[in-house]
Design an enzyme around this catalytic site. Sequence first.
Site, short mmCIF file in Angstrom:
data_model
loop_
_atom_site.label_atom_id
_atom_site.label_comp_id
_atom_site.label_asym_id
_atom_site.label_seq_id
_atom_site.Cartn_x
_atom_site.Cartn_y
_atom_site.Cartn_z
N VAL A 57 -22.03 -29.64 20.49
CA VAL A 57 -21.29 -30.37 19.45
C VAL A 57 -19.79 -30.08 19.49
O VAL A 57 -19.02 -30.73 18.77
CB VAL A 57 -21.81 -30.08 18.02
CG1 VAL A 57 -23.22 -30.58 17.83
CG2 VAL A 57 -21.69 -28.60 17.66
N LEU A 73 -25.84 -28.12 11.23
CA LEU A 73 -26.36 -26.74 11.22
C LEU A 73 -26.00 -25.97 12.49
O LEU A 73 -26.26 -24.77 12.57
CB LEU A 73 -27.90 -26.76 11.08
CG LEU A 73 -28.48 -26.85 9.67
CD1 LEU A 73 -28.22 -28.23 9.08
CD2 LEU A 73 -29.97 -26.57 9.67
N TYR A 145 -17.80 -15.12 12.55
CA TYR A 145 -18.77 -15.99 11.88
C TYR A 145 -18.27 -16.35 10.48
O TYR A 145 -18.22 -17.52 10.10
CB TYR A 145 -20.11 -15.25 11.80
CG TYR A 145 -21.23 -16.02 11.14
CD1 TYR A 145 -21.76 -17.16 11.73
CD2 TYR A 145 -21.77 -15.58 9.92
CE1 TYR A 145 -22.82 -17.85 11.12
CE2 TYR A 145 -22.82 -16.26 9.32
CZ TYR A 145 -23.33 -17.39 9.92
OH TYR A 145 -24.38 -18.08 9.32
P1 NAD Z 1 -30.45 -20.69 14.87
O1 NAD Z 1 -29.64 -19.87 15.82
O2 NAD Z 1 -31.93 -20.60 14.94
O3 NAD Z 1 -30.04 -22.21 14.97
C1 NAD Z 1 -28.76 -22.65 15.32
C2 NAD Z 1 -28.90 -23.80 16.28
O4 NAD Z 1 -27.59 -24.30 16.63
C3 NAD Z 1 -29.57 -23.39 17.60
O5 NAD Z 1 -30.62 -24.30 17.89
C4 NAD Z 1 -28.44 -23.47 18.64
O6 NAD Z 1 -28.90 -23.77 19.94
C5 NAD Z 1 -27.59 -24.57 18.03
N1 NAD Z 1 -26.20 -24.54 18.51
C6 NAD Z 1 -25.35 -23.48 18.53
N2 NAD Z 1 -24.17 -23.85 19.06
C7 NAD Z 1 -24.28 -25.18 19.37
C8 NAD Z 1 -23.40 -26.13 19.93
N3 NAD Z 1 -22.15 -25.80 20.29
N4 NAD Z 1 -23.84 -27.41 20.11
C9 NAD Z 1 -25.11 -27.77 19.74
N5 NAD Z 1 -25.98 -26.90 19.20
C10 NAD Z 1 -25.57 -25.62 19.01
O7 NAD Z 1 -29.94 -20.29 13.39
P2 NAD Z 1 -30.49 -20.70 11.97
O8 NAD Z 1 -30.89 -19.46 11.27
O9 NAD Z 1 -31.47 -21.81 12.08
O10 NAD Z 1 -29.17 -21.23 11.27
C11 NAD Z 1 -28.88 -22.61 11.17
C12 NAD Z 1 -27.61 -22.79 10.35
O11 NAD Z 1 -27.80 -22.25 9.04
C13 NAD Z 1 -26.38 -22.09 10.94
O12 NAD Z 1 -25.26 -22.92 10.75
C14 NAD Z 1 -26.27 -20.84 10.09
O13 NAD Z 1 -24.93 -20.41 10.00
C15 NAD Z 1 -26.79 -21.32 8.74
N6 NAD Z 1 -27.31 -20.21 7.94
C16 NAD Z 1 -28.54 -19.66 8.23
C17 NAD Z 1 -29.01 -18.61 7.45
C18 NAD Z 1 -30.37 -17.99 7.68
O14 NAD Z 1 -30.76 -17.08 6.92
N7 NAD Z 1 -31.15 -18.44 8.65
C19 NAD Z 1 -28.21 -18.08 6.43
C20 NAD Z 1 -26.97 -18.64 6.20
C21 NAD Z 1 -26.54 -19.72 6.95
#
Ligand code: NAD
Length: 310
Positions: A57, A73, A145
């Site tokens: 992205v 996300l 981050y």
């Molecule tokens: P995750 O690492 O499982 O998922 C993130 C996804 O983004 C992955 O599939 C990765 O391949 C994709 N990605 C990363 N860089 C990319 C790029 N440049 N282009 C396309 N895809 C890309 O993490 P998650 O826990 O599912 O988190 C998802 C979102 O939720 C994130 O933005 C994270 O900051 C936010 N978040 C998650 C939590 C949590 O507790 N899981 C808490 C706060 C915020």
Amino acid sequence: MPTAVVTGGAGFLGSHLCEALLAKGMRVICVDNLDTGNLQNIEHIRDDEFVFLNQDVTHHIELDECVDFVFHLASPASPIDYARLPLHTLRVGSYGTHNALGLAKFKRARFLLASTSEVYGDPLVHPQPESYWGNVNPIGPRGVYDEAKRYAEALTMAYHRQQGVDTSIVRIFNTYGPRMRPFDGRAVPTFVRQALDNKPLTVFGDGSQTRSFCYVDDLVRGLILLAESGEHEPVNIGNPAELTLLEMAQTVVKVTGCSSEIVFEALPVDDPQVRKPDITRARELLGWEPRVRLEEGLERLIESLGHKLG
Ligand code: NAD
């Protein structure tokens, strides 16, 4: 049929969101470069209305279809990942968010930014309401981050105020559930993996730091309610049931019935001491609150790993 783009849709939260949107009768375009995600998270989705695009992205996102929602996300999310990918984390929060917002603007779609409780840093206000501006160390190892997400929030509000994009921002607190990677360094999958292997559970510091853990189904329901609302200001989505990390480890021991001991390791730099969402806005604006209790969520997670509970 409405169409939703989910960036990061092959990740932990994104894959659950894709499924929930398909179940609501939407067409879903999942955009992911598999940096921290995995095709295994989505390979079971056999829906004709589901499309996977292997794309980064941080490069321009070109789509021919009409799009009604953009859920952004994509981002490394666990401390291990953003320590390994610091520049990428900053790029995806900046260029990646620009591109996702640009797509929403071009398609006149509703935009949802997945922000994080990390924008509050090591909070001096407890619990954290959305009006709190945070206490973040910009130059510490977590800064890549936290500041990427703070920049992404500023960018989202600028696209809304200056460009008229219909935006929303969710501040996600710790969420757990099936498809978390066992070695991603986050507390719940680490404790569960250690307990199922009958190994010692490693708690950082003295374990007195608090967190609030939300089950993934509750979180995803909150994301969709927010996307379907007309709200533009940030909304916390998380479970306000707060417990110490030591209590969390003890709960995992109890639920798994393992005989592991609990051991203590050095506290990581800038590890927040407390974390608990004030969910008044989510309750009032969206009628949202979590439904899944911690023990029940842990049981579902453990069963998803093929482990039978007695
Ligand atoms: P995750 O690492 O499982 O998922 C993130 C996804 O983004 C992955 O599939 C990765 O391949 C994709 N990605 C990363 N860089 C990319 C790029 N440049 N282009 C396309 N895809 C890309 O993490 P998650 O826990 O599912 O988190 C998802 C979102 O939720 C994130 O933005 C994270 O900051 C936010 N978040 C998650 C939590 C949590 O507790 N899981 C808490 C706060 C915020």
